[in-house]
Design an enzyme around this catalytic site. Structure first.
Site, PDB file in Angstrom:
ATOM      1  N   THR A  44      -1.899  28.191  40.961  1.00  0.00           N
ATOM      2  CA  THR A  44      -1.615  26.802  40.487  1.00  0.00           C
ATOM      3  C   THR A  44      -2.892  26.131  40.596  1.00  0.00           C
ATOM      4  O   THR A  44      -4.061  26.671  40.934  1.00  0.00           O
ATOM      5  CB  THR A  44      -0.836  26.358  41.775  1.00  0.00           C
ATOM      6  OG1 THR A  44      -1.349  25.991  42.869  1.00  0.00           O
ATOM      7  CG2 THR A  44       0.762  27.150  41.993  1.00  0.00           C
ATOM      8  N   CYS A  45      -2.741  24.777  40.472  1.00  0.00           N
ATOM      9  CA  CYS A  45      -3.996  24.172  40.642  1.00  0.00           C
ATOM     10  C   CYS A  45      -4.648  23.832  41.770  1.00  0.00           C
ATOM     11  O   CYS A  45      -5.988  23.819  42.001  1.00  0.00           O
ATOM     12  CB  CYS A  45      -3.966  22.797  39.878  1.00  0.00           C
ATOM     13  SG  CYS A  45      -2.662  21.880  40.395  1.00  0.00           S
ATOM     14  N   ASN A  46      -4.097  24.313  42.813  1.00  0.00           N
ATOM     15  CA  ASN A  46      -4.514  24.293  44.253  1.00  0.00           C
ATOM     16  C   ASN A  46      -4.698  25.659  44.778  1.00  0.00           C
ATOM     17  O   ASN A  46      -5.376  25.513  46.061  1.00  0.00           O
ATOM     18  CB  ASN A  46      -3.526  23.547  45.307  1.00  0.00           C
ATOM     19  CG  ASN A  46      -3.814  21.783  44.802  1.00  0.00           C
ATOM     20  OD1 ASN A  46      -4.827  21.576  44.513  1.00  0.00           O
ATOM     21  ND2 ASN A  46      -2.545  21.085  44.804  1.00  0.00           N
ATOM     22  N   GLU A 101       5.597  18.313  48.875  1.00  0.00           N
ATOM     23  CA  GLU A 101       5.650  18.403  47.509  1.00  0.00           C
ATOM     24  C   GLU A 101       6.804  19.479  46.785  1.00  0.00           C
ATOM     25  O   GLU A 101       6.562  20.663  47.448  1.00  0.00           O
ATOM     26  CB  GLU A 101       4.609  18.315  46.761  1.00  0.00           C
ATOM     27  CG  GLU A 101       3.636  19.263  47.009  1.00  0.00           C
ATOM     28  CD  GLU A 101       3.612  20.380  45.722  1.00  0.00           C
ATOM     29  OE1 GLU A 101       4.228  19.947  44.884  1.00  0.00           O
ATOM     30  OE2 GLU A 101       2.863  21.364  45.922  1.00  0.00           O
ATOM     31  N   GLN A 107       6.928  27.033  41.395  1.00  0.00           N
ATOM     32  CA  GLN A 107       5.614  27.880  40.978  1.00  0.00           C
ATOM     33  C   GLN A 107       5.593  29.253  41.639  1.00  0.00           C
ATOM     34  O   GLN A 107       5.364  30.243  40.940  1.00  0.00           O
ATOM     35  CB  GLN A 107       4.245  26.781  41.493  1.00  0.00           C
ATOM     36  CG  GLN A 107       4.132  25.866  40.474  1.00  0.00           C
ATOM     37  CD  GLN A 107       3.101  24.954  41.171  1.00  0.00           C
ATOM     38  OE1 GLN A 107       2.808  24.900  42.247  1.00  0.00           O
ATOM     39  NE2 GLN A 107       2.455  24.086  40.234  1.00  0.00           N
ATOM     40  N   GLY A 172       3.709  -3.972  29.112  1.00  0.00           N
ATOM     41  CA  GLY A 172       2.312  -3.368  28.881  1.00  0.00           C
ATOM     42  C   GLY A 172       2.509  -1.907  29.546  1.00  0.00           C
ATOM     43  O   GLY A 172       3.274  -1.619  29.912  1.00  0.00           O
ATOM     44  N   ALA A 173       1.552  -1.012  29.047  1.00  0.00           N
ATOM     45  CA  ALA A 173       1.694   0.226  29.434  1.00  0.00           C
ATOM     46  C   ALA A 173       0.382   0.919  29.980  1.00  0.00           C
ATOM     47  O   ALA A 173      -0.455   1.059  29.288  1.00  0.00           O
ATOM     48  CB  ALA A 173       2.260   1.221  28.297  1.00  0.00           C
ATOM     49  N   SER A 177       2.229   2.807  35.066  1.00  0.00           N
ATOM     50  CA  SER A 177       3.503   2.072  34.793  1.00  0.00           C
ATOM     51  C   SER A 177       4.237   3.406  33.981  1.00  0.00           C
ATOM     52  O   SER A 177       5.480   3.575  34.051  1.00  0.00           O
ATOM     53  CB  SER A 177       3.454   1.088  34.107  1.00  0.00           C
ATOM     54  OG  SER A 177       2.745   1.357  32.720  1.00  0.00           O
TER      55      SER A 177
END
Lengths: 389, 148
Positions: A44-46, A101, A107, A172-173, A177
């Site tokens: 994974t990314c970690n 998380e 994963q 707005g974006a 948001s």
């Protein structure tokens, strides 16, 4: 004896510059696992971790270190119980950057599916997934939002309950948001309208009158909505407003209106900081669940040793009984049918009674996780398996 | 004579049962309204623990309270009707408790009325607490005045 070997690194040990050198997608992970034999590659990314099931732990470890040689200074090496416990903690999200998380569980499942696990590794991963699900079900570790965008969605749920049928007005974006909008949508809300600088005032007010949640993040220098406008348009209906912009888009006085709840970026960050503190205390409960599950796994592994030991002990006893009866065949031949049956029955009962307590105690030892020692002792004391050597 | 007392008892049971059921409903509605006010105040104060210790949402608490009252008010209406019918048939006089119960009925019926008219959850919750205060008064006054 089959052993479990773990070689890998994670965000605790290696910075991203090091971790990014070695990353495997699903196909690469599968190819690497195949090359290593019975293995699973969790990337994974970690973290990048190799789990190997092997009869030669040292050789397997060398092969794994070689495959991850670019990470070498940061690699950790764990075996058997420690390796299993590590995987259990990983699956429960306890080793994650953001404790609790939930993504890691998926994963781990994907890695398991892509791997070439043998029976032991298969069992470890299944049990780890079970432990991860249990932690999520029995603790609040994964429930509290860990980011500003998910906190915004969770706040909306505190006001409106289920977000099905809730209309969201985006003004707005920006990145945050958009994430907030995504979080709201996955919980059932509808993005009713996205306003930008070209949207006319009348239309904005029209949309505001229908919206339940407003998420604003424009780069406008002044307030996009003032309290007077909101009061006029809303007429007392419930409204949650999330202001992610700096400088702020929404007049703070809106919060003083009846049934209007306005949260700016600082409010959300304070809430996130608090929930993360809560996660840490939940993590302690999660740790004890994981430890108990790892212990169960250890017991299962011990019982793997015990069951064959019990079986061969019983087989050995039966073998001796039959041999001795055969030796005495000359004498026994003079007995009639019922007498011979009595001898059979008496000898069987002696064997059974002798073996009863050892069998029970061996099973208890397996449950107490020191079954491996007992199994070895029994094999040694009764000379089991020595004939074949 | 016997059948008359039998009907009288039946009406007494109906009267007491309906009024008590309605009062139980009002108690529940008041508790839900209290929770609503507490949760509403947490949201207004932007309490940082709001997500660490999540509570039922405003919408859920509000909906449950309204439904409970919507069931309880008809029960109280019937209960009062039976009681007054019995009162008239026995030729008894209207006592203070009957008046207090009627006022309670008015408050809770008004609750339903203002909800239909679009009152916000918070103001309605205060009205529910006022209605509950009357329920308590009636319950406490019951033994002193109603069993002459």
């Amino acid at each position: 004896m089959t052993q479990l070997v773990l070689v890998g690194t994670s965000h605790h040990h290696a910075p991203v510059e090091l971790r990014e050198r070695v990353a495997f997608d699903r196909d690469q992970a599968h190819a690497l696992a195949e090359r290593l034999g019975r293995a699973v590659c969790l990337s994974t990314c970690n973290r990048t971790e190799l789990y190997i099931e092997t009869d030669d732990a040292d050789a397997a470890e060398r092969a794994a270190v070689e495959a991850l040689s670019q990470l070498e200074p940061a690699l950790y090496r764990l075996r058997d119980h420690a390796a299993a416990l590590h995987l259990f903690r990983v699956a429960a999200g306890l080793d994650s950057l953001v404790p609790g998380e939930g993504e890691i569980l998926g994963q781990v499942r994907t890695a398991h599916d892509a791997g070439t696990a043998g029976p032991l590794l298969d069992r470890v991963f299944r049990h780890a997934l079970h432990a991860g699900r249990k932690v999520r079900a029995q603790t609040a570790i994964g429930e509290s939002p860990a980011s500003v965008s998910s906190a915004a969605a969770a706040l909306a749920e505190q006001v409106f309950g289920s977000l099905d049928g809730c209309d969201v007005l985006l003004i707005g974006a920006g990145t945050v948001s958009e994430q907030a909008a995504r979080n709201l949508r996955t919980r059932g809300a509808r993005i009713a309208f996205v306003a930008n600088s070209k949207t006319e005032r009348a239309q904005l007010e029209e949309e505001l009158s229908r919206a339940d949640v407003v998420v604003s993040s424009t780069s406008a220098p002044g307030y996009v909505l003032d309290a007077e406008t909101v009061d006029r348009v809303r007429r007392g209906r419930q409204l949650l407003l999330i202001d992610l912009a700096v400088p702020r888009d929404l007049d703070p006085a809106i919060h003083d209106l009846d049934e209007c709840y306005l949260y700016d970026i600082d409010d959300l960050q304070a809430i996130v900081a608090e929930t993360l503190a809560g996660r840490r205390s939940e993590a302690e409960r999660a740790e004890s669940i994981v430890a108990a599950e790892a212990e169960k796994f250890h017991e299962w592994q011990a019982s793997l040793e015990i069951v064959p030991a019990i079986a061969s002990l019983r087989a050995r006893a039966e073998e001796i009984r039959e041999q001795e009866l055969a030796k005495a065949a000359g004498v026994l031949g003079r007995l009639d049918e019922s007498q011979r049956r009595a001898v059979e029955s008496v000898t069987s009962q002696i064997v059974n009674k002798l073996l009863h307590l050892p069998t029970v105690r061996l099973k208890q030892a397996a449950a107490a996780a020191d079954g491996v020692i007992y199994a070895d002792a029994v094999r040694h004391l009764f000379g089991l398996g020595e004939d074949e050597r | 004579m016997g059948s008359r007392s039998h009907y009288s008892n039946l009406f007494l049971v109906l009267h007491v049962g309906l009024v008590l059921a309605a009062f139980a409903g009002f108690t529940l509605a008041a508790a839900l309204s209290g929770l609503y006010l507490w949760q509403e105040r947490r949201l207004k104060r932007r309490e940082t623990t709001i997500l660490r210790r999540p509570a039922p949402s405003l919408a859920v608490l509000d909906r449950l309270a309204v439904r409970t009252v919507a069931v309880s008010v008809p029960a109280l209406t019937l209960g009062i009707g039976v009681g007054i019918g019995r009162l008239v048939s026995r030729g008894d006089r209207v006592d203070a408790l009957v008046i207090a119960t009627l006022v309670t009925w008015v408050v809770w019926a008004a609750y339903l009325g203002v909800r239909a008219a679009g009152w916000s959850g918070r103001r309605a919750a205060y009205l529910a607490l006022a209605g509950f205060a009357l329920v308590i008064v009636v319950r406490l006054a019951l033994p002193a005045t109603h069993f002459g």
